[in-house]
Design an enzyme around this catalytic site. Structure first.
Site, mmCIF file in Angstrom:
data_model
loop_
_atom_site.group_PDB
_atom_site.id
_atom_site.type_symbol
_atom_site.label_atom_id
_atom_site.label_comp_id
_atom_site.label_asym_id
_atom_site.label_seq_id
_atom_site.Cartn_x
_atom_site.Cartn_y
_atom_site.Cartn_z
ATOM 1 N N TRP A 64 0.869 -1.239 -0.041
ATOM 2 C CA TRP A 64 0.097 -0.062 0.094
ATOM 3 C C TRP A 64 0.875 1.265 0.074
ATOM 4 C CZ3 TRP A 64 -4.376 -0.713 -2.005
ATOM 5 C CH2 TRP A 64 -5.063 -2.047 -1.696
ATOM 6 N N ASP A 87 -1.682 6.612 6.353
ATOM 7 C CA ASP A 87 -2.686 5.756 5.950
ATOM 8 C C ASP A 87 -2.997 4.725 7.087
ATOM 9 O OD1 ASP A 87 -3.987 3.575 4.793
ATOM 10 O OD2 ASP A 87 -3.007 3.404 2.830
ATOM 11 N N LYS A 120 -12.323 -1.775 6.449
ATOM 12 C CA LYS A 120 -11.645 -2.580 7.077
ATOM 13 C C LYS A 120 -12.285 -2.420 8.664
ATOM 14 C CE LYS A 120 -9.102 -2.895 3.433
ATOM 15 N NZ LYS A 120 -8.105 -1.960 3.162
HETATM 16 C C1 LIG Z 1 -7.286 -1.678 1.774
HETATM 17 C C2 LIG Z 1 -6.357 -0.570 2.040
HETATM 18 C C3 LIG Z 1 -6.032 0.452 1.102
HETATM 19 C C4 LIG Z 1 -6.969 0.457 -0.410
HETATM 20 O O1 LIG Z 1 -8.292 0.717 0.153
HETATM 21 P P1 LIG Z 1 -9.442 1.118 -0.835
HETATM 22 O O2 LIG Z 1 -10.260 1.609 -0.136
HETATM 23 O O3 LIG Z 1 -9.560 -0.029 -1.604
HETATM 24 O O4 LIG Z 1 -8.755 2.086 -1.828
HETATM 25 C C5 LIG Z 1 -5.187 1.319 1.053
HETATM 26 N N1 LIG Z 1 -4.189 1.109 2.268
HETATM 27 C C6 LIG Z 1 -4.498 0.284 3.082
HETATM 28 C C7 LIG Z 1 -3.345 0.363 4.312
HETATM 29 C C8 LIG Z 1 -5.431 -0.690 2.982
HETATM 30 O O5 LIG Z 1 -5.578 -1.803 4.092
#
Ligand SMILES: *Cc1c(COP(=O)(O)O)cnc(C)c1O
Length: 361
Positions: free
Chosen positions: A102, A172, A196
């Site tokens: 990511w 993030d 998540k």
């Molecule tokens: C799932 C995830 C993403 C991507 O998320 P989307 O909402 O599908 O764009 C980005 N960073 C992390 C750490 C993730 O777990």
């Protein structure tokens, strides 16, 4: 009806009481004669839902006054480009810590848009099994901010510290926000896709410090502009109303059923500790991550003989343990233990793993 135990990395399990409440309110929201999905986002009913959700999130995370909370769309992935568009308009270089897939995507997106990119620390040499140490971080002289990924969802690699740097931190937090208390004041921007640990897919939370709202690029799409979104209460256009409502129900569940983020953190710590202990004690399962950087949310593990992967997954599913397959880029298994995954689910998984090892290992 049976609800199985769901270890999906995302979209992930939601708390059963939240879904039950949503079912009760689905057709007729609190006597209004219509569903939340059918309401105008400008109606007093929905505005009250939206404001309550924000207030509850602020309370849970003790968000300081000088931060805006935005309820956006586009997923965490859209933030990979929105962050540089909003923070690099006055120049400077985006600095990144690279600890997994990511973080790499965030970096690639900034580069693709033509922004300066500098890797200030990386765990690549060690195969992303240990995060870089604070002392090894090397920011560029013109760093405008430092971006990192608190919890790499695919690799199961988590920071055990918040970097201490002279520039705004951008994080993030998609797979670990609300898993434990957090000192929001350490950050310039925090963002997280909801699917998540927060709610259903379709909603992205962004927390941004006020002083960062004036660094945006001159040419920025209106929907990407943090300031415009903040001024419009995240309603420049129609927001994802139902996802916002469900996230609000999750915040209520965290406050009232769980008792806040300290209590949630204690439960999460117990779940992760017992699963890692079972993995470490076994001869069949293993996890390569340095103990201090092991994710409490996503626990990847491999079987000593990969020919057992298929039967493991098939038997797990039969036992009501769903979505244990690792990410397609890395293989193996992954058990995601987000807030909504109860301790009983982890106990059931551990019992299944022990039984499988005894029979097949
Ligand atoms: C799932 C995830 C993403 C991507 O998320 P989307 O909402 O599908 O764009 C980005 N960073 C992390 C750490 C993730 O777990």
């Amino acid at each position: 009806m049976t609800r199985h135990y769901n270890f999906c990395a995302g979209p992930a399990a939601l708390p059963t009481p939240v879904l039950e409440r949503a079912r009760e309110e689905l057709l007729d929201y609190q006597g209004r004669g219509l569903s939340v999905m059918e309401m105008s986002h400008r109606s007093p009913e929905f505005v009250a839902i939206a404001e309550q959700a924000e207030a509850d999130l602020r309370e849970l995370l003790a968000v300081p006054e000088n931060y805006k909370v935005l309820f956006l769309q586009g997923g965490a992935s859209l933030q990979f480009s929105m962050v540089p568009m909003n923070l690099l308009g006055k120049g400077g270089t985006a600095n990144f810590l690279y600890t997994g897939i990511w973080g790499k995507k965030a970096q690639t997106e900034a580069k693709q848009l033509g922004f300066g990119v500098h890797v200030a620390g990386s765990s690549e040499a060690g195969g992303h099994t240990e995060v870089p140490a604070q002392a090894d971080l090397t920011l560029s002289e013109d760093a405008a901010y430092l971006h990192y990924t608190a919890n790499e969802t695919i690799g199961g690699l988590a920071f055990d510290y918040i970097p201490d740097v002279d520039v705004p931190l951008v994080c993030d937090y998609s797979s670990s926000l609300l898993a434990e208390p957090l000192d929001v004041s350490r950050f310039g921007v925090i963002y997280a896709g909801a699917q998540k640990n927060i709610g259903p897919a379709g909603l992205t939370l962004v927390l941004v410090r006020d002083d960062l709202l004036d660094r945006r690029c001159e040419r920025i799409p209106g929907l990407f502009d943090y300031r415009a979104m903040a001024e419009a209460g995240s309603m420049v256009n129609t927001p994802p109303t139902y996802a916002w409502y469900l996230a609000g129900r999750v915040f209520q569940w965290l406050k009232h059923d769980i008792g806040g983020l300290e209590a949630m953190a204690a439960i999460n710590a117990r779940k992760a500790a017992s699963l890692y202990a079972a993995i470490d004690a076994s001869g069949l399962y293993s996890n390569p991550i340095a103990v201090r950087n092991r994710s409490r949310m996503n626990v990847p593990f491999v079987l000593a003989d990969e020919r057992l992967d298929k039967p493991f997954l098939a038997e797990a599913e039969e036992a009501g343990l769903l979505n244990l397959k690792g990410h397609r880029s890395v293989g193996g298994m992954r058990a995601s233990l987000y807030n909504a995954v109860p301790e009983a689910a982890v106990e059931a998984l551990i019992a299944f793993m022990a039984d499988f090892e005894q029979r097949r290992g």
